[in-house]
Design a protein around this motif. Structure first.
Motif, PDB file in Angstrom:
ATOM      1  N   GLY A 141       5.718   1.094 -86.550  1.00 57.50           N
ATOM      2  CA  GLY A 141       5.266   2.383 -86.035  1.00 57.50           C
ATOM      3  C   GLY A 141       3.991   2.822 -86.730  1.00 57.50           C
ATOM      4  O   GLY A 141       3.950   2.912 -87.961  1.00 57.50           O
TER       5      GLY A 141
ATOM      6  N   VAL B  22       1.785   8.963 -88.129  1.00 56.66           N
ATOM      7  CA  VAL B  22       1.316   9.419 -89.443  1.00 56.66           C
ATOM      8  C   VAL B  22       2.201   8.907 -90.576  1.00 56.66           C
ATOM      9  O   VAL B  22       1.702   8.592 -91.662  1.00 56.66           O
ATOM     10  N   ALA B  23       3.523   8.781 -90.322  1.00 59.65           N
ATOM     11  CA  ALA B  23       4.419   8.296 -91.385  1.00 59.65           C
ATOM     12  C   ALA B  23       4.144   6.816 -91.666  1.00 59.65           C
ATOM     13  O   ALA B  23       4.018   6.405 -92.825  1.00 59.65           O
TER      14      ALA B  23
ATOM     15  N   GLU C 282       2.486  -1.548 -83.932  1.00 57.76           N
ATOM     16  CA  GLU C 282       2.504  -0.325 -83.130  1.00 57.76           C
ATOM     17  C   GLU C 282       2.604  -0.739 -81.663  1.00 57.76           C
ATOM     18  O   GLU C 282       1.802  -1.525 -81.183  1.00 57.76           O
ATOM     19  N   ARG C 283       3.595  -0.193 -80.977  1.00 60.30           N
ATOM     20  CA  ARG C 283       3.798  -0.632 -79.589  1.00 60.30           C
ATOM     21  C   ARG C 283       2.706  -0.104 -78.652  1.00 60.30           C
ATOM     22  O   ARG C 283       2.427  -0.704 -77.628  1.00 60.30           O
TER      23      ARG C 283
ATOM     24  N   GLN D  40       2.429  10.344 -82.070  1.00 59.51           N
ATOM     25  CA  GLN D  40       2.465  11.551 -81.228  1.00 59.51           C
ATOM     26  C   GLN D  40       1.346  12.520 -81.582  1.00 59.51           C
ATOM     27  O   GLN D  40       0.923  13.315 -80.739  1.00 59.51           O
TER      28      GLN D  40
ATOM     29  N   LEU E   6      -3.248  21.468 -84.843  1.00 59.32           N
ATOM     30  CA  LEU E   6      -2.082  21.262 -85.713  1.00 59.32           C
ATOM     31  C   LEU E   6      -1.794  22.513 -86.524  1.00 59.32           C
ATOM     32  O   LEU E   6      -2.701  23.048 -87.173  1.00 59.32           O
ATOM     33  N   TYR E   7      -0.540  23.007 -86.458  1.00 62.48           N
ATOM     34  CA  TYR E   7      -0.160  24.055 -87.418  1.00 62.48           C
ATOM     35  C   TYR E   7       0.013  23.378 -88.775  1.00 62.48           C
ATOM     36  O   TYR E   7       0.267  22.179 -88.807  1.00 62.48           O
TER      37      TYR E   7
ATOM     38  N   LEU F  57       8.562  -3.963 -82.347  1.00 65.40           N
ATOM     39  CA  LEU F  57       9.675  -4.660 -83.010  1.00 65.40           C
ATOM     40  C   LEU F  57      10.861  -4.606 -82.065  1.00 65.40           C
ATOM     41  O   LEU F  57      11.325  -3.520 -81.695  1.00 65.40           O
TER      42      LEU F  57
ATOM     43  N   THR G 119       9.452   4.879 -86.693  1.00 68.07           N
ATOM     44  CA  THR G 119       9.378   4.788 -85.227  1.00 68.07           C
ATOM     45  C   THR G 119       9.288   6.151 -84.542  1.00 68.07           C
ATOM     46  O   THR G 119       9.126   6.208 -83.320  1.00 68.07           O
ATOM     47  N   GLY G 120       9.414   7.255 -85.306  1.00 67.60           N
ATOM     48  CA  GLY G 120       9.108   8.568 -84.755  1.00 67.60           C
ATOM     49  C   GLY G 120      10.109   9.093 -83.742  1.00 67.60           C
ATOM     50  O   GLY G 120      11.308   8.798 -83.802  1.00 67.60           O
TER      51      GLY G 120
ATOM     52  N   LYS H 272       2.488  28.008 -82.442  1.00 68.11           N
ATOM     53  CA  LYS H 272       1.112  27.497 -82.371  1.00 68.11           C
ATOM     54  C   LYS H 272       0.604  27.510 -80.932  1.00 68.11           C
ATOM     55  O   LYS H 272      -0.494  28.000 -80.645  1.00 68.11           O
TER      56      LYS H 272
ATOM     57  N   PHE I  10       9.725  11.180 -88.471  1.00 63.83           N
ATOM     58  CA  PHE I  10      10.686  11.821 -87.571  1.00 63.83           C
ATOM     59  C   PHE I  10      11.892  10.942 -87.269  1.00 63.83           C
ATOM     60  O   PHE I  10      12.960  11.440 -86.951  1.00 63.83           O
TER      61      PHE I  10
ATOM     62  N   ALA J 158      10.811  16.063 -88.822  1.00 65.78           N
ATOM     63  CA  ALA J 158       9.798  16.298 -89.851  1.00 65.78           C
ATOM     64  C   ALA J 158       8.468  16.584 -89.188  1.00 65.78           C
ATOM     65  O   ALA J 158       8.118  15.942 -88.193  1.00 65.78           O
ATOM     66  N   ASP J 159       7.728  17.544 -89.745  1.00 69.39           N
ATOM     67  CA  ASP J 159       6.383  17.781 -89.207  1.00 69.39           C
ATOM     68  C   ASP J 159       5.402  16.809 -89.862  1.00 69.39           C
ATOM     69  O   ASP J 159       5.813  15.903 -90.612  1.00 69.39           O
ATOM     70  N   VAL J 160       4.125  16.982 -89.592  1.00 74.93           N
ATOM     71  CA  VAL J 160       3.147  15.986 -90.043  1.00 74.93           C
ATOM     72  C   VAL J 160       3.144  15.883 -91.570  1.00 74.93           C
ATOM     73  O   VAL J 160       3.218  14.780 -92.129  1.00 74.93           O
TER      74      VAL J 160
END
Ligand SMILES: Cc1cc2nc3c(=O)[nH]c(=O)nc-3n(C[C@H](O)[C@H](O)[C@H](O)COP(=O)(O)OP(=O)(O)OC[C@H]3O[C@@H](n4cnc5c(N)ncnc54)[C@H](O)[C@@H]3O)c2cc1C
Length: 427
Positions: A23, A26-27, A46-47, A54, A61-62, A93, A200-201, A278, A394, A399-401
């Motif tokens: 993935g 950002v993570a 990354e697929r 996202q 972004l807040y 994957l 994988t978010g 936001k 996520f 979780a946020d950014v």
């Protein structure tokens, strides 16, 4: 920077297996870059055709209200340039298989689906588009992939809309670098990896999550990601109703629509209260006359400066209503095209205890965010718990950014620690 293999060790080493990061959101980017900086080779898959996940679909972004694209682009560029980070886009994957007996790590089953116009070969000369315009069907060759599966940092690689394409092959013949193919079989390969980080978010589940909210029944009932795209500055920043293109006069956000509900998603999706605030603030900044309401169960604004962000929204005239609507009703088909036909929201007014119906031109449903699967997670060795310290962002928990980036860094540190332990304490 110290390399993973030690210069002071004269014994020849076999090249270190990479750590697989699944993935490129950002993570995953945070995990891959931190591992690379520690000298650990990384394979980042990354697929989609772009990195950033996202966040690349978000407008602002807040909590800073800055553009979401720029910081992610910087991290994507750093990952693409890092000598120890191999990035594979369009690669998913599928599964993990156990390694040969006694070995650590896993064997990753990866599937790569290169798009019809291969971005790795395309030189953006435009000859395919010209050939398509001359011999093909108007509109079949797009300047950019409509589904955003391109790398915003790369050349403006075109794409084929196969719903229009007549498969005449003019584009294939015109390409001077053999970047175009009308058929490409997906390639599946098996790659041994030293360890795995899952990043994988999340996704908005397809189809109506909670039918009482009418998702999919009317164009003016949207999900939060659909609203993000509708109102994005990159798309003009002008808010219009999807049903008739008219300027909306009122907008409602319904929180926990399908979330914190034992029938659907029994948990809080964590980020929705903040992104509703936001989106409401940005909508009113662009259209000061817009009536805007957020229906919330309890407003979850947990983070530095988040409470102040929520208070600012109320001060700016956004109506924050503690109530959980039970029904969202699309206008009758006969009335749908009539000017002013609005979406009805039925809720309990807590001040009076009475059921009220209010009408809005646009209704955004929030809360239906589900973690993406972690393919093969249960098969990794050593068995320090199937995903212990291996999942971040996520897919690990809502979780946020900012939280996702911290979790990515944590996952990288834990993997590096495990690798050092396996190597008998040597860095
Ligand atoms: C409408 C909306 C607005 C938001 N606004 C904000 C905001 O303003 N500020 C903020 O801090 N947060 C915001 N968020 C939250 C933010 O989007 C997430 O925190 C962030 O995207 C999480 O990053 P991630 O890397 O964990 O996951 P993602 O961004 O979901 O990235 C995961 C990546 O993994 C890839 N992937 C999945 N499965 C596989 C597989 N099997 N193989 C290969 N690749 C795979 C996906 O294609 C994706 O690119 C918002 C969320 C929503 C829904």
């Amino acid at each position: 920077m110290r390399a993973f293999t030690s210069d002071s060790d004269p014994a020849p080493r076999t090249p270190a297996l990479p750590v697989l990061v699944v993935g490129g959101g950002v993570a995953g980017l945070a995990a891959a870059l931190d591992l690379g900086r520690l000298g650990v080779p990384v394979l980042l898959v990354e697929r989609d055709g772009f990195l950033g996940g996202q966040v690349m679909r978000l407008d602002k972004l807040y909590p800073t209200d800055h553009c979401g694209f720029c910081p992610v682009w910087t991290e994507s560029a750093a990952a693409l340039a890092h000598p120890l980070v191999a990035v594979r886009r369009h690669t998913r994957l599928l599964d993990l298989e156990p390694p040969a007996t006694g070995e650590e790590g896993a064997v990753a089953v990866l599937e790569t689906r290169v798009p019809a116009v291969d971005p790795a070969l395309c030189v953006a000369c435009g000859l395919c588009r010209e050939a398509c315009a001359a011999r093909g069907v108007a509109g079949a060759m797009q300047d950019r992939p409509v589904d955003r599966t391109w790398d915003p940092a790369g050349p403006p690689c075109p794409s084929i809309d196969f719903s229009l394409c007549n498969r005449c092959g003019a584009c294939v013949a015109a390409c001077p670098v053999q970047a175009v193919a009308l058929e490409r079989a997906p390639a599946v390969e098996r790659t041994p990896v030293a360890d795995v980080v899952f990043a994988t978010g999340f996704a908005e589940p397809a189809g109506p999550l909670a039918p009482e909210f009418g998702r999919g029944s009317h164009p003016d009932i949207l999900t939060a990601l659909e609203f993000e795209a509708l109102s994005a500055e990159a798309n003009g920043g002008e808010l219009r109703r999807r049903s008739n293109g008219a300027t909306p006069r009122s907008l409602a956000f319904i929180q926990c629509a399908g979330a914190r509900d034992a029938r659907y998603l029994p948990y809080c999706a964590g980020v929705c209260c903040m992104h509703a605030l936001k989106q409401a603030r940005w909508a009113r900044r662009r259209m000061p006359g817009l009536a805007c309401a957020v229906f919330f169960t309890d407003l979850r604004a947990v983070g530095k400066g988040y409470e102040a962000y929520a208070r600012a929204a109320a001060d700016e005239g956004i109506l924050l209503l503690r109530s959980r609507p039970g029904l969202v009703l699309a206008p009758e088909p006969a009335a749908a095209d009539a000017p002013g036909a609005a979406v009805a929201v039925r809720y309990e007014d807590f001040a009076t205890g009475r059921a009220v119906t209010a009408e809005f031109d646009l209704v955004v449903l929030n809360g239906g965010l589900a973690a993406c699967p972690l393919p093969g997670a249960e098969r990794i060795r050593p068995k320090e718990g199937p995903v212990a310290g291996r999942s971040c962002g996520f897919c690990a928990e809502p979780a946020d950014v900012a939280q996702s980036v911290v979790q990515g860094a944590r996952a990288a540190a834990l993997v590096a620690q495990r690798l050092v332990r396996r190597a008998g304490g040597r860095p």
